[in-house]
Design a protein around this motif. Structure first.
Motif, PDB file in Angstrom:
ATOM      1  N   LEU A 152       0.792  -1.238   0.000  1.00 30.89           N
ATOM      2  CA  LEU A 152       0.000   0.000   0.000  1.00 30.89           C
ATOM      3  C   LEU A 152       0.824   1.289   0.000  1.00 30.89           C
ATOM      4  CD1 LEU A 152      -2.887  -0.643   2.545  1.00 30.89           C
ATOM      5  CD2 LEU A 152      -3.091  -0.113   0.112  1.00 30.89           C
ATOM      6  N   VAL A 153       2.131   1.157   0.274  1.00 28.39           N
ATOM      7  CA  VAL A 153       2.908   2.376   0.517  1.00 28.39           C
ATOM      8  C   VAL A 153       3.450   2.961  -0.789  1.00 28.39           C
ATOM      9  CG1 VAL A 153       4.875   3.371   1.754  1.00 28.39           C
ATOM     10  CG2 VAL A 153       3.597   1.465   2.773  1.00 28.39           C
ATOM     11  N   GLU A 154       3.097   4.224  -1.066  1.00 26.58           N
ATOM     12  CA  GLU A 154       3.684   4.905  -2.228  1.00 26.58           C
ATOM     13  C   GLU A 154       4.947   5.664  -1.797  1.00 26.58           C
ATOM     14  OE1 GLU A 154       0.830   6.587  -4.916  1.00 26.58           O
ATOM     15  OE2 GLU A 154       2.208   8.225  -5.388  1.00 26.58           O
ATOM     16  N   TRP A 155       4.852   6.381  -0.705  1.00 30.07           N
ATOM     17  CA  TRP A 155       6.040   6.998  -0.093  1.00 30.07           C
ATOM     18  C   TRP A 155       5.763   7.291   1.373  1.00 30.07           C
ATOM     19  CZ3 TRP A 155       4.439  11.587   1.824  1.00 30.07           C
ATOM     20  CH2 TRP A 155       3.607  12.425   1.068  1.00 30.07           C
ATOM     21  N   ILE A 156       6.839   7.542   2.109  1.00 30.26           N
ATOM     22  CA  ILE A 156       6.695   7.893   3.532  1.00 30.26           C
ATOM     23  C   ILE A 156       7.585   9.095   3.828  1.00 30.26           C
ATOM     24  CG2 ILE A 156       7.099   7.156   5.931  1.00 30.26           C
ATOM     25  CD1 ILE A 156       6.654   4.278   5.004  1.00 30.26           C
ATOM     26  N   SER A 157       7.029  10.076   4.492  1.00 27.62           N
ATOM     27  CA  SER A 157       7.862  11.123   5.078  1.00 27.62           C
ATOM     28  C   SER A 157       7.910  10.853   6.573  1.00 27.62           C
ATOM     29  CB  SER A 157       7.260  12.502   4.810  1.00 27.62           C
ATOM     30  OG  SER A 157       7.935  13.444   5.606  1.00 27.62           O
ATOM     31  N   THR A 158       9.127  10.681   7.107  1.00 23.42           N
ATOM     32  CA  THR A 158       9.249  10.425   8.541  1.00 23.42           C
ATOM     33  C   THR A 158      10.073  11.521   9.208  1.00 23.42           C
ATOM     34  OG1 THR A 158      10.042   8.913  10.248  1.00 23.42           O
ATOM     35  CG2 THR A 158      11.110   8.726   8.106  1.00 23.42           C
ATOM     36  N   GLU A 256      10.879  -4.320  -5.520  1.00 21.80           N
ATOM     37  CA  GLU A 256      11.171  -4.201  -6.954  1.00 21.80           C
ATOM     38  C   GLU A 256      11.175  -2.737  -7.348  1.00 21.80           C
ATOM     39  OE1 GLU A 256       8.573  -6.656  -9.346  1.00 21.80           O
ATOM     40  OE2 GLU A 256       9.299  -8.371  -8.156  1.00 21.80           O
ATOM     41  N   LYS A 257      10.138  -2.015  -6.852  1.00 24.26           N
ATOM     42  CA  LYS A 257      10.036  -0.601  -7.161  1.00 24.26           C
ATOM     43  C   LYS A 257      10.448   0.162  -5.893  1.00 24.26           C
ATOM     44  CE  LYS A 257       6.472   2.639  -8.685  1.00 24.26           C
ATOM     45  NZ  LYS A 257       5.951   3.341  -7.535  1.00 24.26           N
ATOM     46  N   ILE A 258      11.355   1.123  -6.070  1.00 27.60           N
ATOM     47  CA  ILE A 258      11.839   1.878  -4.903  1.00 27.60           C
ATOM     48  C   ILE A 258      10.679   2.650  -4.261  1.00 27.60           C
ATOM     49  CG2 ILE A 258      13.344   3.807  -4.182  1.00 27.60           C
ATOM     50  CD1 ILE A 258      14.854   1.199  -4.812  1.00 27.60           C
ATOM     51  N   ILE A 259      10.551   2.512  -2.956  1.00 28.19           N
ATOM     52  CA  ILE A 259       9.541   3.269  -2.200  1.00 28.19           C
ATOM     53  C   ILE A 259      10.288   4.374  -1.442  1.00 28.19           C
ATOM     54  CG2 ILE A 259       7.805   3.141  -0.362  1.00 28.19           C
ATOM     55  CD1 ILE A 259       7.330   0.220  -1.217  1.00 28.19           C
ATOM     56  N   PRO A 260      10.136   5.635  -1.854  1.00 34.08           N
ATOM     57  CA  PRO A 260      10.922   6.693  -1.198  1.00 34.08           C
ATOM     58  C   PRO A 260      10.519   6.912   0.259  1.00 34.08           C
ATOM     59  CG  PRO A 260       9.938   7.476  -3.262  1.00 34.08           C
ATOM     60  CD  PRO A 260       9.291   6.163  -2.942  1.00 34.08           C
ATOM     61  N   VAL A 261      11.536   7.092   1.085  1.00 33.52           N
ATOM     62  CA  VAL A 261      11.344   7.442   2.501  1.00 33.52           C
ATOM     63  C   VAL A 261      12.253   8.640   2.752  1.00 33.52           C
ATOM     64  CG1 VAL A 261      11.685   6.688   4.895  1.00 33.52           C
ATOM     65  CG2 VAL A 261      10.920   5.037   3.170  1.00 33.52           C
ATOM     66  N   ASP A 262      11.702   9.719   3.255  1.00 34.28           N
ATOM     67  CA  ASP A 262      12.549  10.889   3.482  1.00 34.28           C
ATOM     68  C   ASP A 262      11.942  11.750   4.588  1.00 34.28           C
ATOM     69  OD1 ASP A 262      14.648  12.630   3.222  1.00 34.28           O
ATOM     70  OD2 ASP A 262      14.187  13.252   1.172  1.00 34.28           O
ATOM     71  N   GLY A 263      12.772  12.566   5.202  1.00 30.35           N
ATOM     72  CA  GLY A 263      12.285  13.442   6.269  1.00 30.35           C
ATOM     73  C   GLY A 263      13.448  14.101   6.963  1.00 30.35           C
ATOM     74  N   ILE A 280       2.187   9.303   5.479  1.00 25.37           N
ATOM     75  CA  ILE A 280       2.300   8.172   4.549  1.00 25.37           C
ATOM     76  C   ILE A 280       1.350   8.389   3.384  1.00 25.37           C
ATOM     77  CG2 ILE A 280       2.128   5.658   4.327  1.00 25.37           C
ATOM     78  CD1 ILE A 280       2.142   5.728   7.544  1.00 25.37           C
ATOM     79  N   LYS A 281       1.890   8.273   2.180  1.00 22.84           N
ATOM     80  CA  LYS A 281       1.026   8.357   0.991  1.00 22.84           C
ATOM     81  C   LYS A 281       0.751   6.920   0.556  1.00 22.84           C
ATOM     82  CE  LYS A 281      -0.637  10.227  -2.958  1.00 22.84           C
ATOM     83  NZ  LYS A 281      -0.908   9.061  -3.792  1.00 22.84           N
ATOM     84  N   LEU A 282      -0.515   6.536   0.634  1.00 19.78           N
ATOM     85  CA  LEU A 282      -0.897   5.207   0.167  1.00 19.78           C
ATOM     86  C   LEU A 282      -1.174   5.283  -1.339  1.00 19.78           C
ATOM     87  CD1 LEU A 282      -3.403   4.178   3.010  1.00 19.78           C
ATOM     88  CD2 LEU A 282      -0.924   3.792   2.881  1.00 19.78           C
ATOM     89  N   ASN A 283      -1.112   4.113  -1.991  1.00 18.24           N
ATOM     90  CA  ASN A 283      -1.389   4.168  -3.431  1.00 18.24           C
ATOM     91  C   ASN A 283      -2.875   4.002  -3.738  1.00 18.24           C
ATOM     92  OD1 ASN A 283      -1.468   1.443  -2.878  1.00 18.24           O
ATOM     93  ND2 ASN A 283       0.632   1.120  -3.616  1.00 18.24           N
ATOM     94  N   ARG A 284      -3.701   3.861  -2.707  1.00 17.39           N
ATOM     95  CA  ARG A 284      -5.151   3.906  -2.902  1.00 17.39           C
ATOM     96  C   ARG A 284      -5.841   4.267  -1.585  1.00 17.39           C
ATOM     97  NH1 ARG A 284      -7.146  -1.362  -1.426  1.00 17.39           N
ATOM     98  NH2 ARG A 284      -5.399  -2.795  -1.259  1.00 17.39           N
ATOM     99  N   ASP A 285      -7.087   4.628  -1.691  1.00 17.20           N
ATOM    100  CA  ASP A 285      -7.865   4.994  -0.506  1.00 17.20           C
ATOM    101  C   ASP A 285      -8.335   3.717   0.197  1.00 17.20           C
ATOM    102  OD1 ASP A 285      -9.588   5.977   1.354  1.00 17.20           O
ATOM    103  OD2 ASP A 285     -11.042   6.801  -0.069  1.00 17.20           O
ATOM    104  N   VAL A 286      -7.896   3.516   1.431  1.00 17.42           N
ATOM    105  CA  VAL A 286      -8.310   2.336   2.209  1.00 17.42           C
ATOM    106  C   VAL A 286      -8.950   2.857   3.499  1.00 17.42           C
ATOM    107  CG1 VAL A 286      -7.471   0.238   3.378  1.00 17.42           C
ATOM    108  CG2 VAL A 286      -6.325   1.045   1.302  1.00 17.42           C
ATOM    109  N   PRO A 287     -10.078   2.282   3.923  1.00 16.55           N
ATOM    110  CA  PRO A 287     -10.712   2.754   5.159  1.00 16.55           C
ATOM    111  C   PRO A 287      -9.756   2.632   6.359  1.00 16.55           C
ATOM    112  CG  PRO A 287     -12.147   1.230   3.983  1.00 16.55           C
ATOM    113  CD  PRO A 287     -10.834   1.213   3.266  1.00 16.55           C
ATOM    114  N   LEU A 288      -9.861   3.589   7.270  1.00 20.55           N
ATOM    115  CA  LEU A 288      -8.939   3.661   8.402  1.00 20.55           C
ATOM    116  C   LEU A 288      -8.962   2.400   9.274  1.00 20.55           C
ATOM    117  CD1 LEU A 288      -6.907   5.786   9.267  1.00 20.55           C
ATOM    118  CD2 LEU A 288      -8.595   6.647  10.891  1.00 20.55           C
ATOM    119  N   ASP A 289     -10.162   1.807   9.450  1.00 19.97           N
ATOM    120  CA  ASP A 289     -10.201   0.608  10.307  1.00 19.97           C
ATOM    121  C   ASP A 289      -9.448  -0.558   9.660  1.00 19.97           C
ATOM    122  OD1 ASP A 289     -12.123   0.474   8.347  1.00 19.97           O
ATOM    123  OD2 ASP A 289     -13.588  -0.620   9.569  1.00 19.97           O
ATOM    124  N   GLU A 290      -9.454  -0.613   8.329  1.00 18.81           N
ATOM    125  CA  GLU A 290      -8.688  -1.682   7.649  1.00 18.81           C
ATOM    126  C   GLU A 290      -7.183  -1.423   7.796  1.00 18.81           C
ATOM    127  OE1 GLU A 290      -9.926  -2.514   3.592  1.00 18.81           O
ATOM    128  OE2 GLU A 290     -12.027  -2.277   4.169  1.00 18.81           O
TER     129      GLU A 290
END
Ligand code: HSE
Length: 371
Positions: A152-158, A256-263, A280-290
Motif C-alpha cells: 500500500l505504501v507509495e512513499w513515507i515522510s518520517t 522491486e520498485k523503490i519506495i521513497p522514505v525521506d524526512g 504516509i502516501k498510500l497508493n489507494r484509498d483504504v478505510p482507516l479501520d482496515e
C-alpha cells in the motif's frame, strides 16, 4: 558443535545483546568464545556458563576457526578485520551490528519479522554476511510492516525524534549531566513558590549558553533544546541518517520498485527510545479501520494505540516504551491532504529492536539453518 565468536559484547549494543541472550537462554547448543580489543586474557561476560579467558579480537587466525562471528564492536573494527578474514578464504557467517557492510551487494540487512523471506533466500543462496539495520529504519519497518506487506505504501515522510543513545554511551551520559546541571542551577527558584517560569527559563537559557555547560560529545546543549542534524552531510542536502531511511528500507525489503522514505532526523532528550511522526502516501484509498488492522496484525510486537489522549500519553512515549520490545503505533488518522494520506506516530527502543534484537534473532536463524 558450532563455534561462535562474540566481539564487542561489552559496549552498549553488545551488553543489551548479552542480556537478551541470557534472558532467552540462547547460550546453549554451541561453543561461545569471547574476544576483546583491549583486555586479552581477561574475564568474559557472566552468561551463567564457564567460559575461557578473553581472546584477541585481531587474531584473525583464531577468528577464522569459528563458524560464526557476531560483532557489535563498531564499523572501524569491521572495516579492518572483515576484509582480512574473507581474503584468508574464511567461509563463515559474519553477523554485524555496525553499518559498514550494510550496503554491500553480498550482505543482507536483517529484520526477520519484516524480511524473513529475504533472509531465507539469502541463506539458501549462500550469503554469509548479515547486518543489523539502522535503528530508525528498523523501528519504522517494525511499525509499518503491515502497510508494506499489503503493497500500500507509495512513499513515507518520517520526521524523527531520536534518543541520545543513538549517538553513543558517552552522549547518553552527557544528556543526564546536562539535565543534572539544569536541575542544580534552578533548584532555589524551583523551591521558591513565588518564583516565575520566566525567571527559571532565563536562568536555564543562560546556563545552557555558558562555555562551562557539558557539551563535549553533542557539541551543543540537548537538554532544554534539540539538535536537528544527525550524522554527516550527504550531497543531496540530507544527513546520512536521513539518507539511510530510503536506501536501507528498500534494501531490507528488496522492493522491486523503490519506495521513497525521506524526512528530517532530529535528536531530542530521550534516553534510548526513538520516536517518529509519519506522513504516509498510500497508493489507494483504504478505510482507516482496515489500515489499523493491517498495522496491528503485522507482527507480535506492534501495538495499536487508539488515537485518544489518555492511551497516547500513557503508551506512546519514550517514558512508556524505554527498555521494552513493544512497538506502539498511534495517532493514526487520515490527513487533510486527501484520503490516501495517513498520519501515524511510533516509538521504539533503539537498543532492542533498533539494534540488539535483530542480531540476536539472526544468530538463532543461522544456527537453525546450520543444524
Ligand atoms: N544513527 C542512529 C542515531 C543510531 O544516531 O540515532 C544507530 O542506528
Amino acid at each position: 558443535m558450532l563455534k561462535i565468536a562474540f566481539v564487542g559484547w561489552r559496549g552498549m549494543v553488545g551488553s543489551v545483546l548479552m542480556g537478551r541472550m541470557v534472558e532467552e537462554k540462547d547460550f546453549s547448543g554451541f561453543e561461545p568464545t569471547f574476544f576483546t580489543t583491549s583486555n586479552v586474557g581477561g574475564k568474559g561476560p557472566d552468561i551463567g556458563l564457564e567460559i575461557p579467558p578473553l581472546k584477541d579480537a585481531y587474531d584473525t587466525k583464531l577468528l577464522s576457526s569459528m563458524d560464526i562471528v557476531v560483532t557489535c564492536q563498531g564499523g572501524d573494527y569491521t572495516k579492518k578485520v572483515y576484509p582480512e578474514m574473507r581474503k584468508m578464504g574464511w567461509q563463515g557467517y559474519w553477523i554485524d551490528s555496525a553499518s559498514a557492510l550494510r550496503m554491500e551487494d553480498d550482505s543482507i540487512i536483517v529484520l526477520d519479522p519484516v524480511n524473513r523471506a529475504v533472509i531465507d533466500r539469502g541463506l539458501s543462496t549462500g550469503i554469509k554476511t548479515y547486518v543489523g539495520g539502522n535503528c530508525t529504519v528498523s523501528l519504522m519497518l517494525m511499525a509499518l510492516a503491515g502497510l508494506y506487506s499489503h503493497g500500500l505504501v507509495e512513499w513515507i515522510s518520517t520526521m524523527t525524534y531520536q534518543a541520545a543513545s543513538g549517538a553513543g554511551a558517552n552522549n547518553m551520559k552527557e544528556l543526564a549531566s546536562q539535565m543534572a546541571v539544569l536541575g542544580l542551577v534552578s533548584k532555589d527558584l524551583l523551591d521558591d513558590p513565588a518564583s516565575t517560569a520566566i525567571e527559571i527559563d532565563a536562568l536555564i537559557t543562560k546556563e545552557i549558553r555558558k562555555s562551562s555547560f557539558p557539551v563535549e560529545y553533542f557539541g551543543v546543549p540537548l537538554a532544554a533544546s534539540l539538535i536537528p542534524w544527525i550524522d554527516s552531510a550527504m550531497p543531496s542536502g540530507q544527513t546520512r541518517e536521513e539518507w539511510k531511511g530510503s536506501v536501507e528500507s528498500n534494501k531490507i525489503l528488496q522492493n522491486e520498485k523503490i519506495i521513497p522514505v525521506d524526512g528530517i532526523c532530529v535528536r531530542v532528550g530521550a534516553m534510548r527510545c526513538h520516536s517518529q511522526a509519519f506522513a504516509i502516501k498510500l497508493n489507494r484509498d483504504v478505510p482507516l479501520d482496515e489500515i489499523a488492522e493491517m498495522i496491528k496484525n503485522a507482527n507480535e510486537w506492534v501495538e495499536l494505540v487508539p488515537n485518544d489522549k489518555e492511551p497516547t500519553l500513557n503508551r506512546l512515549t519514550p517514558a512508556a516504551v524505554n527498555g521494552t520490545l513493544s512497538v506502539p503505533v498511534g495517532r493514526l488518522r487520515k490527513m487533510l491532504m486527501g484520503p490516501e494520506y495517513i498520519a501515524a506516530f511510533t516509538c521504539g527502543d533503539q537498543l532492542l529492536w533498533g539494534a540488539a534484537e535483530p542480531i540476536r534473532r539472526i544468530l538463532k536463524i543461522i544456527i537453525q539453518h546450520l543444524s
